[in-house]
Enzyme design. Structure first.
Site, PDB file in Angstrom:
ATOM      1  N   GLU A   1      44.028  51.391  49.618  1.00 22.51           N
ATOM      2  CA  GLU A   1      44.854  50.219  49.344  1.00 22.51           C
ATOM      3  C   GLU A   1      46.229  50.437  49.537  1.00 22.51           C
ATOM      4  OE1 GLU A   1      42.558  51.369  47.148  1.00 22.51           O
ATOM      5  OE2 GLU A   1      41.072  49.640  47.299  1.00 22.51           O
TER       6      GLU A   1
ATOM      7  N   GLN B   1      40.795  43.542  47.608  1.00 24.44           N
ATOM      8  CA  GLN B   1      39.558  43.126  47.425  1.00 24.44           C
ATOM      9  C   GLN B   1      39.310  42.254  45.972  1.00 24.44           C
ATOM     10  OE1 GLN B   1      35.763  45.491  47.584  1.00 24.44           O
ATOM     11  NE2 GLN B   1      35.740  44.875  49.464  1.00 24.44           N
TER      12      GLN B   1
ATOM     13  N   HIS C   1      38.321  44.812  36.879  1.00 19.37           N
ATOM     14  CA  HIS C   1      38.270  43.814  38.033  1.00 19.37           C
ATOM     15  C   HIS C   1      38.676  42.234  37.640  1.00 19.37           C
ATOM     16  CE1 HIS C   1      35.859  47.152  39.590  1.00 19.37           C
ATOM     17  NE2 HIS C   1      35.786  46.551  40.775  1.00 19.37           N
TER      18      HIS C   1
END
Ligand SMILES: Cc1ncc(C[n+]2csc(CCOP(=O)(O)OP(=O)(O)O)c2C)c(N)n1
Ligand SMILES: [Mg+2]
Lengths: 327, 328
Positions: B60, B82, B129
């Site tokens: 990243e 993502q 997430h």
């Protein structure tokens, strides 16, 4: 390494036969757990996502028994097998998977964060490579506390391309920390094929950059993994520092639930399915097809009971939503 | 008008921008043949090839740096995290480099890139997430922060972000990806820094962001039956913030409720509250400004706990009703 009574046969001269049969059962159990998980997901009984290790069970089966209960485990997002090999209780694991209060993390963590702090299992990981720097601290603490524990830290091929990988391996190496870096190279990081993401042939080549020992083993060969991890643990306990082990294996299923697998061919998957680590290990133990069927039956029954246990366990109470954040 | 999903609207914006301008390219994890973890870039690899739809290793910080470096030398990258959570790994590049480069160089460099980030809870993806981290970036001079709440806004704001000459943090909501709405076929932009009065009403001003806009609209429908009319404002860009419509609305209604998914403490609601309190609307307030936001907890895995960790329609109905009835 486990001690065995003198007369017990050792598989390939290293692994007591009874232990080997136990491992075979747990490999089958891992697969049954994941097949069931997939089914429950399809039925809407669990939500979120999940990462199946079907086809990769050999790595966990070889690594777990090479260590002692007092050692530490840092797991990945694809770690159901390692969790079981570390002695995880199937009922509480299933309950966690189904988000129940009786689960290992009281339903807060789920498959991606399942941990059992009491058994030095410091959890699965939602952040690729997130566990690698932590492993340095765990190793450092072992050194400071002067115990003979070691750390088994797992990661995928994809994780080796995060900056955290570099920092972690270098620190562990310069300080001779008792860390075993076990890379499960299953050829893909999601859709990213190994060859597209690396210019080296093997992840283990990178060990040289940190001045540590690196080796590549067949991850579908339980004994090969067992030998490599045992040797690394012995070195680490002696103060000889970390080792990078790369275990070559293959993920049979999609990366997660959203994967249409356009990045690989059916033939390739098929080719790897012929290298089934369970069948290979069964053959090594002279367990024939009928014998394996029996084991599968037993595992499925255990899974059924675990689902029943989890189904009958209470949901977390909404009034406890703010619990467990601060100590 | 033709309907598209939020995801299709984003994809169309990227496709049209790439067709129009060779300097625009996409870079991120699994955005090529996989089509992105949520399918936003599906099909773009076929159309533009791997030189412009660049799959990266899991790196990243590298993605962010690649955007910054390419942007300052004449390209117009669109990066993707993502899941917005992974932006933590790219923080140094975004905050220390991308955001400040122009300033540190005496205003002489331009760093035009868009970082797209899929945020929010509601999918059972648990604590690592599911976060809503937008306000971290609001706090960084040099960055702009965009949060579309509808397919129409998604396309117009993304095209505006791509045209903008600054680093833009573009927060998408993963639960919104499949929601549908009217989207014009041609290219259009929605200027960054233009709040949108989504619904007019006289009783209470609700300022909501991202997925909370549709939840507030649903709450408004229910309350309308009780004779309570909410005015809903979507800032659309948190930075720059178009304060005027918010202040004017509060002057009209005398009450304000701020709704966002991100954790309440240190969230954008505090900023919005201050904006109202420091304005001429202060004298018109006949109730305290209230915030309804995510609880101070990481997002739990359990479905029911996850649901209760962030504002839902019924919470908005209840808070709004209390505020209008003077029960605060
Ligand atoms: C920092 C970060 N980036 C991206 C992801 C999304 N993601 C989860 S698993 C995965 C692939 C990981 O590949 P690898 O390390 O090879 O492990 P495997 O899934 O193959 O077991 C990706 C991209 C993530 N969880 N964390
Ligand atoms: Mg992999």
């Amino acid at each position: 390494m486990p001690t065995s009574s003198k007369k017990e046969k050792l598989i390939e001269g290293v692994l007591p036969e009874s232990k080997a049969h136990e491992l075979l059962y747990k490999m089958v159990l891992t697969r049954a757990f994941e097949e069931n998980a997939e089914e429950m997901y399809g039925l809407g009984k669990v939500h979120g996502t999940m990462h199946l290790s079907i086809g990769e069970e050999g790595v966990a089966a070889g690594a777990g028994p090479a260590l002692r209960p007092s050692d530490y485990l840092l797991n990945t997002h694809r770690g159901h097998g390692h969790f079981l090999m570390w002695g995880g209780d199937l009922n509480r694991m299933m309950a966690e998977f189904m988000g129940k209060e009786a689960g290992y993390c009281r339903g807060r963590g789920g498959s991606m964060h399942i941990a059992d702090v009491e058994s030095n299992n410091l959890g699965a990981q939602g952040i690729v490579a997130g566990n690698l720097p932590i492993s340095v601290g765990v190793g450092l603490s072992i050194q400071m506390r002067k115990t003979d524990q070691v750390v088994l830290t797992l990661f995928g091929d994809g994780a080796a391309n995060e900056g955290a990988f570099h920092e972690s391996l270098n620190m562990a190496s310069i300080w001779n920390l008792p860390v075993i870096y076990l890379c499960e190279n299953n050829q893909y990081a999601m859709s990213m094929a190994f060859e597209r993401a690396f210019r080296v042939e093997q992840v283990s080549e990178r060990a040289a950059a940190y001045g540590m020992k690196g080796l590549t083993v067949d991850g579908n060969d339980v004994i090969a993994v067992y030998k490599a991890v045992s040797e690394a643990a012995e070195q680490a306990r002696k103060g000889a520092g970390p080792t990078l082990i790369e275990a070559i294996t293959y993920r049979w299923k999609g990366h997660s639930k959203s994967d249409r697998q356009l990045y690989r061919t059916r033939e390739e998957v098929k080719k790897w399915m012929e290298k089934d680590p369970i069948k290979r290990f069964a053959a090594k133990l002279d367990v024939d097809e009928a014998g394996l069927k029996e084991i599968e039956k037993k595992a499925k029954e255990e899974i059924r009971k675990a689902v029943e246990f989890a189904d009958n366990s209470p949901e977390p109470d909404v009034n406890t939503i703010l619990e467990g954040i601060y100590a | 008008m033709r309907e598209l999903s939020y995801m299709e609207a984003l994809r169309e914006a990227m496709r049209q921008a790439m067709q129009k301008d060779d300097r625009v390219f996409l870079i991120g994890e699994d955005i090529g043949i996989y089509g992105g973890a949520f399918g936003v870039s599906a099909g773009l690899l076929d159309e533009f090839g791997p030189k412009r739809i660049i799959d990266t290793p899991i790196s990243e910080a590298g993605i962010a740096g690649a955007c910054i470096g390419a942007a300052v030398t004449g390209m117009r990258p669109i990066g993707e995290m993502q899941f917005s959570d992974f932006v933590v790994i790219a923080m140094e590049q975004l905050v220390m480099q991308g955001a400040k480069m122009r300033f540190m160089f005496g205003g002489k460099a331009e760093v035009p890139f868009v970082m797209r980030l899929a945020g929010g809870s509601g999918t059972g993806a648990a604590a690592q997430h599911s976060e809503s981290l937008e306000n971290w970036f609001v706090h960084v001079p040099g960055l702009k922060v965009v949060m579309p709440s509808s397919p129409y806004d998604a396309k117009g704001l993304l095209l505006a972000a791509i045209e903008d000459n600054n680093p833009i943090m573009f927060f998408e909501h993963k639960v919104l990806y499949k929601t549908k709405g009217p989207v014009p076929e041609e290219m259009y932009t929605i200027p960054l820094g233009q709040s949108h009065v989504v619904r007019e009403g006289k009783d209470l001003t609700v300022v909501a962001t991202s997925i909370m806009v549709s939840r507030a609209l649903e709450a408004a429908e229910q309350l309308s039956k009780e004779g309570i009319e909410l005015e809903i404002i979507d800032p659309r860009t948190l930075k720059p913030l178009d304060e005027k419509p918010i202040i004017e609305s509060v002057i009209k209604t005398g009450k304000a409720l701020i709704v966002h998914e991100a954790v309440k403490t240190g969230g954008f609601g505090g900023e919005l509250t201050a904006v109202i309190m420091e304005s001429e609307a202060f004298g018109y307030l006949d109730a305290p400004v209230k915030r309804l936001a995510g609880l101070d907890t990481p997002i739990p895995y359990n479905r029911n706990l996850e649901y209760h960790a962030v504002p839902q329609v019924e919470n908005i109905v209840e808070e709004a009703r209390k505020l209008v009835k003077g029960q605060y």
